[in-house]
Write a protein that holds these residues in place. Structure first.
Motif, mmCIF file in Angstrom:
data_model
loop_
_atom_site.group_PDB
_atom_site.id
_atom_site.type_symbol
_atom_site.label_atom_id
_atom_site.label_comp_id
_atom_site.label_asym_id
_atom_site.label_seq_id
_atom_site.Cartn_x
_atom_site.Cartn_y
_atom_site.Cartn_z
ATOM 1 N N GLY A 1 0.898 -1.173 0.015
ATOM 2 C CA GLY A 1 -0.098 0.065 -0.091
ATOM 3 C C GLY A 1 0.936 1.252 0.054
ATOM 4 O O GLY A 1 0.223 2.398 -0.492
ATOM 5 N N PRO A 2 2.101 1.506 0.413
ATOM 6 C CA PRO A 2 2.710 2.630 0.453
ATOM 7 C C PRO A 2 2.878 3.180 -0.942
ATOM 8 O O PRO A 2 3.483 2.825 -1.921
ATOM 9 C CB PRO A 2 4.089 2.398 0.959
ATOM 10 N N ALA A 3 2.232 4.449 -1.242
ATOM 11 C CA ALA A 3 2.242 5.072 -2.483
ATOM 12 C C ALA A 3 3.560 5.359 -3.049
ATOM 13 O O ALA A 3 4.552 5.695 -2.135
ATOM 14 C CB ALA A 3 1.363 6.439 -2.449
ATOM 15 N N TYR A 4 3.986 5.117 -4.287
ATOM 16 C CA TYR A 4 5.140 5.439 -5.024
ATOM 17 C C TYR A 4 6.159 4.458 -4.591
ATOM 18 O O TYR A 4 7.381 4.649 -5.043
ATOM 19 C CB TYR A 4 5.646 6.888 -4.789
ATOM 20 N N ILE A 5 5.904 3.500 -3.746
ATOM 21 C CA ILE A 5 6.815 2.605 -3.110
ATOM 22 C C ILE A 5 6.589 1.281 -3.766
ATOM 23 O O ILE A 5 7.310 0.458 -4.473
ATOM 24 C CB ILE A 5 7.126 2.680 -1.640
ATOM 25 N N THR A 6 5.350 0.641 -3.336
ATOM 26 C CA THR A 6 4.805 -0.841 -3.844
ATOM 27 C C THR A 6 3.709 -0.640 -4.734
ATOM 28 O O THR A 6 3.353 -1.560 -5.287
ATOM 29 C CB THR A 6 4.314 -1.495 -2.745
ATOM 30 N N GLN A 7 3.290 0.845 -4.991
ATOM 31 C CA GLN A 7 2.415 0.931 -6.138
ATOM 32 C C GLN A 7 2.009 2.187 -6.524
ATOM 33 O O GLN A 7 2.640 3.149 -5.520
ATOM 34 C CB GLN A 7 0.853 0.521 -5.362
ATOM 35 N N CYS A 8 1.664 2.593 -7.655
ATOM 36 C CA CYS A 8 1.194 3.979 -7.849
ATOM 37 C C CYS A 8 -0.225 4.293 -7.093
ATOM 38 O O CYS A 8 -0.660 3.071 -6.925
ATOM 39 C CB CYS A 8 1.008 4.007 -9.383
ATOM 40 N N PRO A 9 -0.146 5.491 -6.625
ATOM 41 C CA PRO A 9 -1.507 5.787 -5.950
ATOM 42 C C PRO A 9 -2.768 5.795 -6.879
ATOM 43 O O PRO A 9 -2.449 5.712 -7.964
ATOM 44 C CB PRO A 9 -1.383 7.248 -5.375
ATOM 45 N N ILE A 10 -3.857 5.431 -6.141
ATOM 46 C CA ILE A 10 -5.089 5.422 -6.775
ATOM 47 C C ILE A 10 -5.883 6.802 -7.207
ATOM 48 O O ILE A 10 -5.713 7.446 -6.343
ATOM 49 C CB ILE A 10 -6.197 4.656 -6.106
ATOM 50 N N GLN A 11 -5.855 7.059 -8.454
ATOM 51 C CA GLN A 11 -6.003 8.487 -8.724
ATOM 52 C C GLN A 11 -7.820 8.618 -8.790
ATOM 53 O O GLN A 11 -8.580 7.871 -8.911
ATOM 54 C CB GLN A 11 -5.823 8.582 -10.512
ATOM 55 N N THR A 12 -8.154 9.768 -8.774
ATOM 56 C CA THR A 12 -9.631 10.109 -8.756
ATOM 57 C C THR A 12 -10.162 9.327 -9.863
ATOM 58 O O THR A 12 -10.128 9.360 -11.246
ATOM 59 C CB THR A 12 -9.946 11.373 -9.119
ATOM 60 N N GLY A 13 -11.216 8.604 -9.374
ATOM 61 C CA GLY A 13 -12.112 7.815 -10.544
ATOM 62 C C GLY A 13 -11.707 6.275 -10.559
ATOM 63 O O GLY A 13 -12.231 5.575 -11.374
ATOM 64 N N GLN A 14 -10.323 6.172 -10.157
ATOM 65 C CA GLN A 14 -9.876 4.948 -10.327
ATOM 66 C C GLN A 14 -10.011 3.902 -9.247
ATOM 67 O O GLN A 14 -10.424 4.391 -8.330
ATOM 68 C CB GLN A 14 -8.238 4.807 -10.885
ATOM 69 N N SER A 15 -9.766 2.529 -9.591
ATOM 70 C CA SER A 15 -9.684 1.656 -8.412
ATOM 71 C C SER A 15 -8.613 0.744 -8.317
ATOM 72 O O SER A 15 -7.744 0.719 -9.460
ATOM 73 C CB SER A 15 -10.924 0.673 -8.319
ATOM 74 N N TYR A 16 -8.349 -0.062 -7.161
ATOM 75 C CA TYR A 16 -7.419 -0.774 -7.154
ATOM 76 C C TYR A 16 -7.708 -1.871 -6.265
ATOM 77 O O TYR A 16 -8.503 -1.830 -5.278
ATOM 78 C CB TYR A 16 -5.998 -0.244 -6.484
ATOM 79 N N VAL A 17 -7.342 -3.130 -6.418
ATOM 80 C CA VAL A 17 -7.932 -4.484 -5.690
ATOM 81 C C VAL A 17 -6.558 -4.787 -4.974
ATOM 82 O O VAL A 17 -5.534 -5.152 -5.526
ATOM 83 C CB VAL A 17 -8.549 -5.524 -6.771
ATOM 84 N N TYR A 18 -6.743 -4.812 -3.529
ATOM 85 C CA TYR A 18 -5.729 -5.453 -2.679
ATOM 86 C C TYR A 18 -6.052 -6.798 -2.498
ATOM 87 O O TYR A 18 -7.135 -7.275 -2.025
ATOM 88 C CB TYR A 18 -5.826 -4.652 -1.425
#
Length: 271
Positions: free
Chosen positions: A62-79
């Motif tokens: 979950g750390p943004a810019y370390i293990t993933q790109c941040p979730i932008q407005t209107g987008q989604s991400y499945v953990y």
């Protein structure tokens, strides 16, 4: 975004499902957890599962810019991750900028089925999450700190499950109240989701039995005050008094930062 009123004023904050704290995630040791995060706010977002061992699932940390790109407005991400070799209390929170001030919630990891707790079975379990509250916009506060190089302003108040204590102003409906029965044992899952402070927790006229710290069982010991640092979790057993001395007994839950604690227990922690 959600409008909340605290300390006599209303401001818009980022929440998950409109809740502060956000929803509790409950799983058992060995369970696979899948969470779909959809970003409906104007800020970039990511969610960190604080303390979860990400074995072969580092992309879900979950750390943004370390293990993933941040979730932008209107987008989604499945953990997608599996809880391995852990049981107890952890928590999840946003892991970008200062959005985590209001984006957090409990993670309850139960033992495998048919596996009992190594302590007496509690009558009830209650997650209790400590947080901080700023009157000002927190994204503005951290931005100013980055520009000056100084420390960010300290919070205006501390919260328990998103609510303020009885000593603050404008609190007719904003104080946490837990109803308990006499002579019962409760498991309190304590979580310090504050950004800046180590906190002391106590309940007037009662001892607490510490049984777990950050998903590790410990040899039980009794104390009247628990120190819980930033990002730490601690499970304690609360045994309520068997006798009621008045028609309605009230016990004050106290919370105090380390920076304000000197040589004596502060008045907030006394009965």
């Amino acid at each position: 975004m959600q409008n909340l009123t605290r300390l006599c004023q209303t401001k818009s904050i980022v929440t998950v499902n409109g809740q502060l704290p956000g929803p509790t995630i409950t799983a058992r040791e060995g369970d696979r957890v899948i969470v779909n995060v959809v970003n409906h706010v104007r800020y970039n977002v990511s969610i960190h599962w604080h303390g979860i061992r990400q074995l072969r699932s580092g992309w879900a940390d979950g750390p943004a810019y370390i293990t993933q790109c941040p979730i932008q407005t209107g987008q989604s991400y499945v953990y997608n991750f599996t809880v391995t070799g852990q049981r107890g209390t952890l928590f999840w929170h946003a892991h970008i900028s200062w959005i985590r001030v209001t984006v957090y919630g409990a993670i309850v990891i139960l033992p495998k089925r048919e596996v009992p707790y190594p302590f007496p079975q509690p009558y009830k379990e209650v997650p209790i999450i400590f947080g901080e509250w700023w009157k000002a916009d927190t994204e503005t506060i951290i931005s100013q700190a980055h520009q000056t190089g100084g420390a960010p302003n300290i919070s205006d108040a501390y919260t328990i499950n998103g609510l303020l204590g009885p000593l603050y102003n404008c609190l007719a409906k904003d104080t946490l109240k837990l109803k308990v029965k006499p002579g019962k044992t409760y498991l309190l899952r304590l979580i310090n989701a504050a950004l800046n402070d180590e906190l002391f927790f106590s309940i007037a006229n009662h001892n607490l039995t510490v049984v777990e710290a950050h998903v590790v069982y410990v040899k039980p010991f009794k104390t009247n005050t628990v120190l819980i640092t930033r990002g730490q979790t601690t499970n304690v057993l609360l045994k309520t008094k068997k006798t009621i001395q008045m028609p309605l007994s009230l016990w004050l839950l106290g919370l105090m930062p380390l920076a304000l604690l000197h040589l004596t227990i502060p008045p907030l922690l006394k009965s």
